[in-house]
Design a protein around this motif. Structure first.
Motif, PDB file in Angstrom:
ATOM      1  N   HIS A 136      11.631   1.333  -3.132  1.00  0.00           N
ATOM      2  CA  HIS A 136      11.473   2.442  -4.075  1.00  0.00           C
ATOM      3  C   HIS A 136      10.318   2.111  -5.015  1.00  0.00           C
ATOM      4  CE1 HIS A 136      12.810   4.912  -7.694  1.00  0.00           C
ATOM      5  NE2 HIS A 136      12.647   5.787  -6.740  1.00  0.00           N
ATOM      6  N   HIS A 137       9.355   3.042  -5.131  1.00  0.00           N
ATOM      7  CA  HIS A 137       8.221   2.767  -6.028  1.00  0.00           C
ATOM      8  C   HIS A 137       8.620   3.149  -7.463  1.00  0.00           C
ATOM      9  CE1 HIS A 137       3.594   2.815  -6.675  1.00  0.00           C
ATOM     10  NE2 HIS A 137       4.222   1.883  -7.356  1.00  0.00           N
ATOM     11  N   THR A 138       9.494   2.316  -8.010  1.00  0.00           N
ATOM     12  CA  THR A 138      10.164   2.602  -9.276  1.00  0.00           C
ATOM     13  C   THR A 138       9.199   2.837 -10.441  1.00  0.00           C
ATOM     14  OG1 THR A 138      11.830   1.089  -8.457  1.00  0.00           O
ATOM     15  CG2 THR A 138      12.046   1.767 -10.738  1.00  0.00           C
ATOM     16  N   GLY A 163       6.029   3.577 -10.169  1.00  0.00           N
ATOM     17  CA  GLY A 163       4.873   4.376  -9.759  1.00  0.00           C
ATOM     18  C   GLY A 163       5.303   5.800  -9.486  1.00  0.00           C
ATOM     19  N   CYS A 164       5.165   6.231  -8.226  1.00  0.00           N
ATOM     20  CA  CYS A 164       5.455   7.622  -7.886  1.00  0.00           C
ATOM     21  C   CYS A 164       6.951   7.911  -7.797  1.00  0.00           C
ATOM     22  CB  CYS A 164       4.778   7.969  -6.562  1.00  0.00           C
ATOM     23  SG  CYS A 164       5.285   6.899  -5.197  1.00  0.00           S
ATOM     24  N   ARG A 165       7.785   6.870  -7.829  1.00  0.00           N
ATOM     25  CA  ARG A 165       9.242   7.016  -7.735  1.00  0.00           C
ATOM     26  C   ARG A 165       9.685   7.664  -6.422  1.00  0.00           C
ATOM     27  NH1 ARG A 165      11.764   5.321 -11.987  1.00  0.00           N
ATOM     28  NH2 ARG A 165      13.681   6.241 -11.230  1.00  0.00           N
ATOM     29  N   PRO A 216       0.828  -1.217   0.000  1.00  0.00           N
ATOM     30  CA  PRO A 216       0.000   0.000   0.000  1.00  0.00           C
ATOM     31  C   PRO A 216       0.856   1.258   0.000  1.00  0.00           C
ATOM     32  CG  PRO A 216      -0.035  -1.011   2.179  1.00  0.00           C
ATOM     33  CD  PRO A 216       0.902  -1.838   1.325  1.00  0.00           C
ATOM     34  N   CYS A 217       1.127   1.798  -1.183  1.00  0.00           N
ATOM     35  CA  CYS A 217       1.922   3.026  -1.301  1.00  0.00           C
ATOM     36  C   CYS A 217       1.085   4.206  -0.786  1.00  0.00           C
ATOM     37  CB  CYS A 217       2.324   3.256  -2.756  1.00  0.00           C
ATOM     38  SG  CYS A 217       3.130   4.848  -3.001  1.00  0.00           S
ATOM     39  N   PRO A 218       1.658   5.035   0.079  1.00  0.00           N
ATOM     40  CA  PRO A 218       0.875   6.171   0.602  1.00  0.00           C
ATOM     41  C   PRO A 218       0.466   7.165  -0.486  1.00  0.00           C
ATOM     42  CG  PRO A 218       3.170   6.313   1.324  1.00  0.00           C
ATOM     43  CD  PRO A 218       3.009   4.983   0.652  1.00  0.00           C
ATOM     44  N   HIS A 219       1.140   7.145  -1.642  1.00  0.00           N
ATOM     45  CA  HIS A 219       0.804   8.093  -2.716  1.00  0.00           C
ATOM     46  C   HIS A 219      -0.042   7.457  -3.813  1.00  0.00           C
ATOM     47  CE1 HIS A 219       3.709  10.583  -0.749  1.00  0.00           C
ATOM     48  NE2 HIS A 219       4.670   9.709  -0.966  1.00  0.00           N
ATOM     49  N   CYS A 220       0.077   6.143  -3.997  1.00  0.00           N
ATOM     50  CA  CYS A 220      -0.529   5.484  -5.166  1.00  0.00           C
ATOM     51  C   CYS A 220      -1.591   4.447  -4.812  1.00  0.00           C
ATOM     52  CB  CYS A 220       0.557   4.801  -5.993  1.00  0.00           C
ATOM     53  SG  CYS A 220       1.905   5.884  -6.461  1.00  0.00           S
ATOM     54  N   GLY A 221      -1.710   4.057  -3.556  1.00  0.00           N
ATOM     55  CA  GLY A 221      -2.638   2.995  -3.194  1.00  0.00           C
ATOM     56  C   GLY A 221      -1.983   1.631  -3.341  1.00  0.00           C
TER      57      GLY A 221
HETATM   58 ZN   LIG Z   1       3.791   5.158  -5.144  1.00  0.00          ZN
END
Ligand SMILES: [Zn+2]
Lengths: 90, 177
Positions: A56-58, A60-62, A6-11
Motif C-alpha cells: 500500500h502506498h500509504t 503517497g497515492c494511497r 516504482p509506483c505506477p502513479h508516483c514514480g
Molecule cells: Zn503511489
C-alpha cells in the motif's frame, strides 16, 4: 528488502512510504472447503524467486499495488495497481 | 449556552515568511482547499473541473487517481461551497478541507535543493514539471507537493503538522542563511 519501489502513479519512491500487506493470493470462492480457506488465510509458501505481494502506498497515492519481488535478489520485476491485477496476471 | 468564544488562530500564526540566500519560505493564506473525489479512479477530470469552475491550471492539483485538490487564496462561504459542489455534480463530489490542510510556499533558485533534503520524490524539472503535483513524505511528515514554477513549490500539509513541517523546512534552509 527492495528500497526503491516504482509506483505506477508516483514514480520511484523509498520503501518507507509503503506498507507491506503480504502475499497477493487468489481469493477462494465463498463456498470453498474449510481446508482451502485455512490454506488461504494461514499457510504461506516461502518461495525462492519471484513473489507477488500487496503493497500500500500509504504516504503517497494511497493505492494498493501488487509488487512482484525476487525474494533472493530483492529486485523488483514489476509493480501494478491492484485494481489492474486480474488483467495483468492472465 | 456558549461559555467560551472559539478563537480562530492561523495554524502558522506564530511564523513569519523568511528569506534566505536563494530561497524563500512563505506562510500562504488559509483560503480554501477542496478535496474532489470521482466515483472511479479511471480518467483525468482535472481539465473538466477547471472548465466547470473557470479556474486556472494550478488551482486544480492531482492527488491520486480519481482525486484532486481545488485550491485558492480566498475563504469560501457555505453558500459558495454548495454552489461549487452543485456545479461539479455528478462528475465529482467535494469535501471541504480548508481548515484541515495548510499551504506553505517554498521558492527561489535553492528551493529544489532544500526540498530534496526532505523527500525522495524526483524533483528534476523533466520528471516533475510545472503543474505536476504529488503526495510524498518530507522527513516523517506526509505532504502534498505542487511545482508552481521552475523554482517554486507549494507544500500542503495536515494542519496539526504545519508548524513541525515549517520548523523542519527552516532547518533545511539554514545553510543558506
Ligand atoms: Zn503511489
Amino acid at each position: 528488502m527492495a528500497s526503491l519501489v516504482p509506483c505506477p502513479h508516483c514514480g520511484q519512491r523509498p520503501k518507507e512510504e509503503f506498507t507491506v500487506k503480504g502475499a497477493a493470493l487468489a481469493r477462494p470462492t465463498a463456498d470453498a472447503s474449510p481446508e482451502t480457506w485455512f490454506d488461504y488465510v494461514y499457510l504461506r509458501d516461502n518461495p525462492r524467486g519471484l513473489y507477488d505481494e500487496y503493497w500500500h502506498h500509504t504516504s503517497g497515492c494511497r493505492r494498493w499495488l501488487v509488487v512482484t519481488r525476487d525474494t533472493a535478489t530483492h529486485e523488483i520485476e514489476g509493480v501494478r495497481d491492484a485494481s489492474a491485477k486480474k488483467e495483468a496476471a492472465e | 449556552m456558549t461559555d467560551f468564544i472559539i478563537e480562530h488562530r492561523a495554524a502558522l500564526g506564530e511564523k513569519k515568511s523568511s528569506s534566505f540566500m536563494g530561497v524563500k519560505l512563505e506562510v500562504l493564506p488559509e483560503g480554501h482547499v477542496l478535496h474532489a473525489l470521482a466515483g472511479s479512479a479511471d480518467g483525468d477530470l482535472s481539465g473538466a473541473i477547471r472548465t466547470a469552475l473557470g479556474l486556472e491550471a494550478l488551482a486544480v492539483r492531482f492527488v491520486t487517481p480519481g482525486q484532486w485538490f481545488i485550491v485558492g487564496d480566498n475563504a469560501l462561504s457555505h453558500a459558495e461551497l454548495t454552489g461549487l459542489a452543485d456545479r461539479l455534480k455528478p462528475m465529482v463530489d467535494i469535501v471541504d478541507q480548508s481548515h484541515g490542510r495548510i499551504r506553505i510556499g517554498l521558492s527561489g533558485e535553492k528551493a529544489t535543493a532544500v526540498l530534496a533534503k526532505g523527500t525522495a520524490a524526483d524533483l528534476a524539472l523533466a520528471a516533475f514539471p510545472v503543474g505536476h503535483a504529488t503526495m510524498t513524505l518530507i522527513g516523517h511528515i506526509g505532504a502534498h507537493i505542487t511545482r508552481t514554477g521552475e523554482n517554486a513549490f507549494e507544500l500542503m500539509v495536515l494542519r496539526g503538522f504545519a508548524e513541525s513541517l515549517w520548523d523542519e523546512l527552516a532547518d533545511m534552509c539554514a545553510e543558506f542563511r
